[in-house]
Design a protein around this motif. Structure first.
Motif, mmCIF file in Angstrom:
data_model
loop_
_atom_site.group_PDB
_atom_site.id
_atom_site.type_symbol
_atom_site.label_atom_id
_atom_site.label_comp_id
_atom_site.label_asym_id
_atom_site.label_seq_id
_atom_site.Cartn_x
_atom_site.Cartn_y
_atom_site.Cartn_z
ATOM 1 N N ALA A 1 -86.016 25.894 32.420
ATOM 2 C CA ALA A 1 -86.342 26.721 33.584
ATOM 3 C C ALA A 1 -86.833 28.094 33.144
ATOM 4 O O ALA A 1 -87.815 28.623 33.684
ATOM 5 N N ALA A 2 -86.169 28.685 32.149
ATOM 6 C CA ALA A 2 -86.586 29.996 31.650
ATOM 7 C C ALA A 2 -87.919 29.906 30.920
ATOM 8 O O ALA A 2 -88.764 30.810 31.018
ATOM 9 N N VAL A 3 -88.127 28.819 30.180
ATOM 10 C CA VAL A 3 -89.397 28.606 29.488
ATOM 11 C C VAL A 3 -90.541 28.562 30.490
ATOM 12 O O VAL A 3 -91.590 29.193 30.305
ATOM 13 N N CYS A 4 -90.347 27.839 31.571
ATOM 14 C CA CYS A 4 -91.390 27.712 32.588
ATOM 15 C C CYS A 4 -91.654 29.047 33.271
ATOM 16 O O CYS A 4 -92.814 29.392 33.556
ATOM 17 N N ALA A 5 -90.606 29.800 33.544
ATOM 18 C CA ALA A 5 -90.787 31.095 34.187
ATOM 19 C C ALA A 5 -91.602 32.032 33.299
ATOM 20 O O ALA A 5 -92.496 32.747 33.777
ATOM 21 N N ALA A 6 -91.312 32.020 31.991
ATOM 22 C CA ALA A 6 -92.041 32.899 31.070
ATOM 23 C C ALA A 6 -93.502 32.511 30.953
ATOM 24 O O ALA A 6 -94.375 33.365 30.761
ATOM 25 N N ALA A 7 -93.801 31.215 31.064
ATOM 26 C CA ALA A 7 -95.173 30.736 30.925
ATOM 27 C C ALA A 7 -95.891 30.607 32.265
ATOM 28 O O ALA A 7 -97.046 30.181 32.303
ATOM 29 N N ASP A 8 -95.223 30.957 33.360
ATOM 30 C CA ASP A 8 -95.785 30.845 34.705
ATOM 31 C C ASP A 8 -96.195 29.404 35.005
ATOM 32 O O ASP A 8 -97.276 29.140 35.529
ATOM 33 N N VAL A 9 -95.302 28.480 34.657
ATOM 34 C CA VAL A 9 -95.505 27.062 34.941
ATOM 35 C C VAL A 9 -94.488 26.653 36.001
ATOM 36 O O VAL A 9 -93.290 26.907 35.842
ATOM 37 N N ALA B 1 -100.030 19.657 18.836
ATOM 38 C CA ALA B 1 -100.420 21.043 18.596
ATOM 39 C C ALA B 1 -100.536 21.255 17.096
ATOM 40 O O ALA B 1 -99.543 21.172 16.366
ATOM 41 N N ASP B 2 -101.769 21.519 16.630
ATOM 42 C CA ASP B 2 -101.981 21.667 15.188
ATOM 43 C C ASP B 2 -101.528 23.043 14.698
ATOM 44 O O ASP B 2 -100.930 23.828 15.452
ATOM 45 N N GLY B 3 -101.808 23.338 13.431
ATOM 46 C CA GLY B 3 -101.327 24.579 12.837
ATOM 47 C C GLY B 3 -101.804 25.831 13.535
ATOM 48 O O GLY B 3 -101.142 26.874 13.484
ATOM 49 N N SER B 4 -102.937 25.760 14.230
ATOM 50 C CA SER B 4 -103.461 26.917 14.953
ATOM 51 C C SER B 4 -102.982 26.960 16.397
ATOM 52 O O SER B 4 -103.288 27.907 17.131
ATOM 53 N N GLY B 5 -102.242 25.936 16.819
ATOM 54 C CA GLY B 5 -101.775 25.877 18.192
ATOM 55 C C GLY B 5 -102.742 25.194 19.133
ATOM 56 O O GLY B 5 -102.517 25.172 20.349
ATOM 57 N N THR B 6 -103.810 24.600 18.600
ATOM 58 C CA THR B 6 -104.775 23.888 19.429
ATOM 59 C C THR B 6 -104.260 22.489 19.739
ATOM 60 O O THR B 6 -103.809 21.778 18.837
ATOM 61 N N PRO C 1 -107.359 18.415 34.755
ATOM 62 C CA PRO C 1 -107.485 19.766 34.200
ATOM 63 C C PRO C 1 -106.280 20.650 34.477
ATOM 64 O O PRO C 1 -105.925 21.482 33.631
ATOM 65 N N GLN C 2 -105.631 20.502 35.623
ATOM 66 C CA GLN C 2 -104.477 21.346 35.933
ATOM 67 C C GLN C 2 -103.302 21.048 35.011
ATOM 68 O O GLN C 2 -102.628 21.955 34.516
ATOM 69 N N VAL C 3 -103.056 19.772 34.778
ATOM 70 C CA VAL C 3 -101.966 19.384 33.883
ATOM 71 C C VAL C 3 -102.257 19.851 32.459
ATOM 72 O O VAL C 3 -101.385 20.401 31.773
ATOM 73 N N ARG C 4 -103.480 19.652 31.986
ATOM 74 C CA ARG C 4 -103.841 20.102 30.641
ATOM 75 C C ARG C 4 -103.699 21.614 30.504
ATOM 76 O O ARG C 4 -103.182 22.104 29.493
ATOM 77 N N GLU C 5 -104.145 22.352 31.501
ATOM 78 C CA GLU C 5 -104.070 23.811 31.423
ATOM 79 C C GLU C 5 -102.627 24.280 31.314
ATOM 80 O O GLU C 5 -102.322 25.216 30.564
ATOM 81 N N VAL D 1 -97.850 25.698 25.171
ATOM 82 C CA VAL D 1 -97.990 25.734 23.713
ATOM 83 C C VAL D 1 -98.307 27.155 23.240
ATOM 84 O O VAL D 1 -97.737 27.641 22.255
ATOM 85 N N GLY D 2 -99.203 27.839 23.949
ATOM 86 C CA GLY D 2 -99.556 29.198 23.568
ATOM 87 C C GLY D 2 -98.405 30.163 23.722
ATOM 88 O O GLY D 2 -98.189 31.040 22.870
ATOM 89 N N GLU D 3 -97.649 30.031 24.809
ATOM 90 C CA GLU D 3 -96.532 30.939 25.075
ATOM 91 C C GLU D 3 -95.411 30.751 24.054
ATOM 92 O O GLU D 3 -94.789 31.725 23.606
ATOM 93 N N LEU D 4 -95.160 29.513 23.662
ATOM 94 C CA LEU D 4 -94.018 29.198 22.810
ATOM 95 C C LEU D 4 -94.333 29.222 21.316
ATOM 96 O O LEU D 4 -93.419 29.303 20.496
#
Length: 420
Positions: free
Chosen positions: A130-138, A225-230, A259-263, A269-272
């Protein structure tokens, strides 16, 4: 010539005792078909997996309730038999968390993604999510953590019955307790009684707003998620049939770009700073249309083979390629492809599939597990029926079906599955 470095073996690790975990077989076949030597550390009793031609060797797993040190001892013993460091692929949450914690100790013998050691545990913890989602606005369903039985009863009144009850760390549930990772609670009294078993469960009780199921509402996303986070490989899929219906694992899934799910997956991944394989579960709210994250699994989902693209790349192959320093091919997504688990959806396995289909158990190049599955499954179901007739309490080993030990009962929602 194989895209993968066939000099580097793979070790699949699963501490969960589910004998019908088809995701393990999927990983065996994915890597074995590419010429990789595959070792499996998992319970083989009553399982079709050992009959696969692509299994080099089955190794005894850690005992139930094993500590991280116990798991480390088993993995070091396996590594002693290998000629070179291996790519390690955890196949359930408990093993993914243990491996992440022990990354430095395992590093001389195993290749692993560069991810913070506590992150796998954080995302797998239903309370932390729940906290993870709040921080990432998910979006995430409203979740309350009661401090006592009275608060648990009050939470039901505040959220409105029914509510989803779940244990924060389901991998800690003791075998044979009868406790389920997720349960649909229909009254304040039921919530109060469930809270009183908190000490037995080993982690806090969460009460969550219920998002009703419905057509086109249950989605999942698999990626690497590869080494660059992609995010590489994988994609978004729609659950067309669950077992139990509306309440369990994916029996039939379809690759459906969203697209919404992927975004939302990319944002997490970017937030974490997440690295490695992930499996996310979403439910679309019928009122707002928003996709709520229900589950973040830090390992391959059981239906990951749905997302094998035009080059054959899936998340497990992506992991092996990336960790061995090989490029990941850019393949065309095979949208419309389906995945069917035959023992849960036998009729779906017989229907035409013009956009392509993969079966969980049967494969023309590896027929052994398909044959073994039907024989073992028949005996397994018969045994469970006999137990029910005798009134025996089922032992918990996996949440796969009402006839499998530890199965999710029909009252469960799909707002989490401890193992998919």
């Amino acid at each position: 010539m194989s895209q993968l470095d066939t000099r580097v073996p793979a070790v699949l690790l699963r501490v969960d005792r589910n004998p019908f975990h088809h995701g393990t077989l999927g990983a065996v076949r994915s890597l074995g078909r590419a010429g990789v030597e595959v070792h499996v550390v998992a319970d083989s009793a009553g399982s079709p997996v050992p009959t696969s031609r692509y299994v080099r060797r089955m190794h005894p797993p850690p005992l139930p309730g094993a500590s991280a040190d116990d798991i480390l001892t088993v993995l070091r013993r396996v590594a002693d038999d290998l000629a070179s460091p291996a790519v390690l692929v955890p196949m359930d949450d408990a093993s993914a968390i243990a491996v992440a914690r022990m990354r430095n100790a395992l590093a001389p013998s195993y290749l692993l993604p560069a991810m913070p050691g506590t992150l796998a545990e954080r995302v797998a913890d239903k309370g932390e999510l729940a906290a993870v989602c709040a921080a990432a606005d998910v979006p995430h369903p409203v979740t309350l953590v009661p401090d006592g039985p009275a608060e648990a009863a009050d939470a039901v009144r505040r959220l409105g019955a029914p509510v989803v009850a779940k244990w924060s760390r389901p991998w800690l549930l003791p075998a044979g307790s009868g406790l389920r990772s997720t349960l649909l609670v229909r009254s304040a009294a039921q919530a109060r009684e469930l809270y009183l078993r908190t000490a037995e469960a080993g982690s806090p009780l969460l009460l969550q707003a219920y998002l009703p199921p419905g057509p086109d509402r249950d989605w999942f996303f698999h990626g690497y998620a590869d080494g660059s986070g992609t995010l590489r490989a994988g994609g978004a899929g729609r659950k067309q049939l669950a077992w139990p219906r509306g309440a369990g694992l994916t029996a039939v899934g379809r690759w459906t770009p969203n697209p919404q799910v992927r975004e939302q997956a990319e944002r997490l991944v970017g937030e974490l700073g997440y690295r490695g394989v992930l499996d996310l579960d979403f439910r679309r709210c019928g009122t707002t249309g928003r996709y709520h994250l229900l589950d973040f699994n830090p390992r391959p989902g059981a239906q990951f083979r749905l997302f094998a693209d035009g080059t054959g790349l899936d998340v497990v192959r992506a992991l092996h390629l990336d960790l061995t320093g090989r490029p990941l091919p850019d393949g065309a997504p095979l949208a419309g492809r389906s995945f069917v688990v035959e023992n849960y959806a036998p009729l779906a396995a017989l229907r035409p599939a013009p956009d392509g289909r993969e079966l969980a158990w049967y494969a023309p190049d590896d027929p052994g597990p398909g044959r073994a599955m039907w024989s073992l499954w028949g005996r397994h179901v018969a045994g469970r029926l006999r137990e029910r007739v005798r009134g025996a309490a089922p032992a918990r080993t996996s949440p796969a079906s009402p006839l499998i030990p530890g199965a999710a009962s029909p009252s469960l929602t799909d707002n989490e599955k401890a193992s998919k």
